[in-house]
Write a protein that holds these residues in place. Structure first.
Motif, PDB file in Angstrom:
ATOM      1  N   GLY A 187       0.920  -1.229  -0.077  1.00 54.97           N
ATOM      2  CA  GLY A 187      -0.089  -0.056  -0.018  1.00 54.97           C
ATOM      3  C   GLY A 187       0.864   1.231   0.067  1.00 54.97           C
ATOM      4  O   GLY A 187       0.366   2.064   0.571  1.00 54.97           O
ATOM      5  N   LYS A 197      -7.487   7.139  -5.195  1.00 55.59           N
ATOM      6  CA  LYS A 197      -7.399   6.942  -6.557  1.00 55.59           C
ATOM      7  C   LYS A 197      -7.818   8.105  -7.448  1.00 55.59           C
ATOM      8  O   LYS A 197      -7.278   8.598  -8.241  1.00 55.59           O
ATOM      9  CB  LYS A 197      -8.302   5.704  -6.911  1.00 55.59           C
ATOM     10  N   GLU A 246      -4.950   0.328 -12.827  1.00 53.67           N
ATOM     11  CA  GLU A 246      -6.355   0.807 -13.174  1.00 53.67           C
ATOM     12  C   GLU A 246      -6.489   1.103 -14.637  1.00 53.67           C
ATOM     13  O   GLU A 246      -5.447   1.836 -15.069  1.00 53.67           O
ATOM     14  CB  GLU A 246      -6.743   2.274 -12.392  1.00 53.67           C
ATOM     15  N   LYS A 251      -4.383   0.260  -8.930  1.00 60.24           N
ATOM     16  CA  LYS A 251      -5.948  -0.200  -8.596  1.00 60.24           C
ATOM     17  C   LYS A 251      -6.341   0.091  -7.075  1.00 60.24           C
ATOM     18  O   LYS A 251      -7.495   0.505  -6.750  1.00 60.24           O
ATOM     19  CB  LYS A 251      -6.077  -1.421  -9.317  1.00 60.24           C
ATOM     20  N   GLN A 252      -5.264  -0.432  -6.293  1.00 59.01           N
ATOM     21  CA  GLN A 252      -5.767  -0.578  -4.809  1.00 59.01           C
ATOM     22  C   GLN A 252      -5.685   0.635  -4.050  1.00 59.01           C
ATOM     23  O   GLN A 252      -5.517   0.882  -2.951  1.00 59.01           O
ATOM     24  CB  GLN A 252      -5.122  -1.772  -4.123  1.00 59.01           C
ATOM     25  N   LYS A 295      -5.799   4.132  -2.256  1.00 58.84           N
ATOM     26  CA  LYS A 295      -6.764   4.751  -1.451  1.00 58.84           C
ATOM     27  C   LYS A 295      -7.027   6.058  -1.659  1.00 58.84           C
ATOM     28  O   LYS A 295      -8.080   6.656  -1.132  1.00 58.84           O
ATOM     29  CB  LYS A 295      -6.404   4.573  -0.001  1.00 58.84           C
TER      30      LYS A 295
END
Length: 468
Positions: free
Chosen positions: A137, A355, A162, A350-351, A353
């Protein structure tokens, strides 16, 4: 004659001062609530007058990065608690390729609630480093060049990114580097072909016409021999083991062939490369550790010709040297031009927080404002068509053939067009080092290439190849 870089102008030194302080604040090197050194100390450090330092500090005040406290000093402004931080992973080279810190500062100025933290990723194991940080992360946006993205897709890692929308205002060829299974996973910011860069004064002194698109590598070797005879110094240099240099010869040798014919073509290209670098009259028996040293050899007039990218031109953007660029030679007269292309793009994790903020940053880097900054302040080619086509502002001395990249586009090819996975390209790198170190001979190198070509032919196109 040695050519030294010109002393930076007053405005450039003032901009440098502001950019350094801004970057240190934005990246948290100078913590909120702490004070900058005294104006006199800053003036001495950045070779500016106290009046100029005050002018730069006023700009930082306007940007909300510092506050001036009477009889105390300049304090780094405490950030609002709602500030969003974007962790941006990229290679350190982007700071010169297109002045990434300036782009980050421009984005932060227009988005005061968003802080971009630039994180330098390990260039040797770039994909692995990026993957590990994403898993923990620690990344929201990551930069890829085209070979790195190829390795990323071959590792089956595109699901970590993404998908993005295509933009018709950007060069299609630049986007193609980041397509996989019909989806775009990185928005291109800049691209560059590999070209020849040559010293015009050296050519004129040796009575040699400027190189052109009709040249073969043999023509180049003949010209380099005349240059060496005229000047008493090697005519050409580049880093032979660089995957962004020897792959030029692989592309030209392989053409559109497959299987054993392709392997023979790869060998043909490498033999041409070998004839060039084994000629100690024209190619120095000193292998620089990287492009920086190669550029320095050229700037100092130690060699007359180098292979480089438009990104590399930034290293001598303010040089007084009289130089120009031209297309790469071909293996045989009449061969179609084949030019290795490198693209740099930005992906949203994509992950992430944050985005939405990450997407806003990526969109900004391909915007008219950011692309205009790349055009005006660097030699790099903006991915945005309009920005790349207009005349540059500022004081950059562009080579006369700067715009030739537009005509070269039909010849552009990526590493992926070789049909060789990056892991196998690394094998070739290792074999070349062994060959040039006399650890294996030409027949062994040939056998390894033929075996590699045969395996690729049996398995078909390697999995993970980006669509073209």
């Amino acid at each position: 004659m040695s050519h030294k870089l010109e002393r930076a102008s007053f405005q450039e030194r003032l901009d440098h001062f502001v950019n350094v302080i801004r970057t240190e604040i934005v990246n948290g090197i100078r913590e909120e609530g702490t004070y900058l050194p005294a104006e006199s100390a800053l003036a001495k450090q950045f070779e500016l007058s106290n009046k100029s330092i005050r002018k730069g500090l006023e700009q930082l005040v306007e940007e909300g990065l510092i506050v001036k406290i009477d009889r105390v000093g300049s304090m780094v402004t405490p950030r609002a608690k709602e500030t969003i931080t974007i962790n941006f992973g990229c290679p350190i080279s982007l700071t010169t390729d297109f002045m990434m810190d300036d782009l980050i500062a421009a984005f932060s100025k227009r988005n005061p609630g968003i802080h971009v933290r630039r994180i330098s990723l390990n260039h040797i194991s770039y994909s692995q480093s990026a993957e590990e940080m994403m898993a923990n992360g620690l990344l929201d946006v990551v930069a890829f060049n085209s070979p790195q993205f190829q390795e990323w897709t071959e590792g089956g890692l595109t699901s970590l990114l993404e998908p993005q929308a295509s933009d018709e205002r950007l060069y299609r060829i630049a986007e193609e580097a980041f397509l996989h299974d019909g989806m775009l996973y990185a928005k291109p910011v800049s691209f560059s072909p590999v070209v020849l860069c040559y010293n015009k004064q050296h050519f004129a002194g040796a009575g040699i016409d400027a190189p052109d698109s009709y040249w073969t590598w043999q023509d180049l070797m003949d010209a380099a021999a005349k240059l060496s005879e005229s000047r008493g110094k090697p005519g050409i240099y580049f880093l032979p083991t660089s995957e962004n240099r020897y792959s030029v010869f692989l592309l030209q040798g392989a053409g559109s062939n497959r299987g054993s014919e392709k392997a023979e073509g790869l060998l043909d290209g490498l033999l041409t490369l070998n004839r060039l670098i084994e000629n100690r009259t024209i190619f120095p028996n000193y292998w620089a550790h990287g492009n920086d040293e190669t550029i320095q050899l050229f700037v100092e007039g130690q060699v007359s010709i180098i292979l480089c990218t438009y990104f590399n031109l930034n290293e001598f953007a303010h040089s007084t040297m009289d130089y120009d660029i031209c297309p790469l030679p071909v293996l045989r007269r009449g061969d179609p031009q084949r030019t290795l292309l490198l693209s740099i793009g930005m992906s949203v994790v994509k992950q992430s927080k944050v985005k939405e903020a990450a997407r806003r940053f990526v969109d900004f880097l391909s915007s008219e404002e950011a692309q205009g900054m790349i055009r005006d302040k660097t030699m790099s080619i903006p991915a945005r068509k309009e920005s790349a086509s207009r005349l540059a502002g500022g004081a950059l001395r562009l080579p006369s053939r700067y715009a030739m990249f537009r005509e070269l586009q039909p010849s552009f090819a990526y590493h992926s067009d070789l049909g060789i996975p990056m892991k196998d390209l690394r094998k070739i790198t290792k074999w070349l080092k062994e060959y040039w170190s006399n650890m294996i001979d030409a027949s062994e190198l040939s056998g390894k290439l033929l075996e590699l070509g045969s395996e690729a032919h049996k398995s078909g196109q390697p999995a993970g190849m980006s669509e073209r």
